[in-house]
Design a protein around this motif. Sequence first.
Motif, short mmCIF file in Angstrom:
data_model
loop_
_atom_site.label_atom_id
_atom_site.label_comp_id
_atom_site.label_asym_id
_atom_site.label_seq_id
_atom_site.Cartn_x
_atom_site.Cartn_y
_atom_site.Cartn_z
N GLN A 5 15.92 3.57 -78.08
CA GLN A 5 17.09 3.07 -78.06
C GLN A 5 18.14 4.20 -78.38
O GLN A 5 19.22 4.05 -78.37
CB GLN A 5 17.02 2.34 -79.43
N HIS A 55 21.20 5.05 -76.14
CA HIS A 55 22.40 4.23 -76.15
C HIS A 55 23.21 4.50 -77.46
O HIS A 55 24.05 3.80 -77.75
CB HIS A 55 22.10 2.79 -75.97
N TYR A 63 26.78 4.16 -76.93
CA TYR A 63 27.15 2.63 -76.48
C TYR A 63 27.08 2.00 -77.87
O TYR A 63 28.16 1.31 -78.43
CB TYR A 63 26.34 2.04 -75.74
N TYR A 64 26.17 2.27 -78.89
CA TYR A 64 26.01 1.78 -80.02
C TYR A 64 27.11 1.98 -81.08
O TYR A 64 27.80 1.30 -81.77
CB TYR A 64 24.89 1.87 -80.88
N TRP A 109 25.81 -5.42 -78.82
CA TRP A 109 24.78 -4.85 -79.40
C TRP A 109 23.40 -5.20 -79.16
O TRP A 109 22.31 -4.71 -78.78
CB TRP A 109 24.82 -4.39 -80.93
N ARG A 150 22.16 -5.12 -75.26
CA ARG A 150 21.60 -3.93 -74.94
C ARG A 150 20.44 -3.40 -75.62
O ARG A 150 19.46 -3.00 -75.00
CB ARG A 150 22.91 -2.91 -75.34
N TRP A 151 20.10 -3.76 -76.75
CA TRP A 151 19.04 -3.68 -77.46
C TRP A 151 17.71 -4.38 -76.71
O TRP A 151 16.64 -3.66 -76.52
CB TRP A 151 19.18 -3.89 -79.00
N THR A 208 16.77 -2.91 -73.48
CA THR A 208 16.02 -2.03 -73.35
C THR A 208 14.50 -2.09 -73.75
O THR A 208 13.66 -1.69 -73.36
CB THR A 208 16.62 -0.86 -74.28
#
Length: 174
Positions: A23, A26, A29-30, A62, A65-66, A69
């Motif tokens: 993670q 990202h 992004y986060y 969030w 995206r998590w 992934t």
Amino acid sequence: MSTTIAPAGSPSETSLWKGHTSQWVHFWYYFFCLLLAAGCGVAAVATGGLAAIGLVVPLLMWIIRWWVTKCTAYELTTQRLKISSGILNRKLEELELFRVKDYAMDQPLFLRMMGLGNLTLITSDMSTPTVEINAIPGVEGVREMLRTAVQAERDRKRVRELDVGGDGGDALVA
């Protein structure tokens, strides 16, 4: 109920490595999601709590995206690289190891500080000419396992890579 029987003399396929993209890839992004949530929090104070509804947006960004992934998994076996991905609809991409022509390891500073790295494979596979495995832990060990497995699979299948002509075009010859 059907049963598949391996042909006589064919070696069994064993798993060498399983992993996911970290993670950490990202991070920015986060970080943006956190800034967006902070902005919604400040706006909520100014609007008497009405803008607090906006906190749902960065939270969903969030989580999605998590989840995407986390739902992408890699498995290196003695014969193939398997890539499974998808949240609701699953997709499995398999790459026969004898088709791997070249591989490169890349460790940008940020990933190296986290003990991570990227692995890029150049293949002769028509559906996946390039495979990128990003932000995986122990990338040096995975690269060595891949190198050993590719050579062993080429020896087992009696396949060699042959450079033909000066244009850099490669071909696999049995």
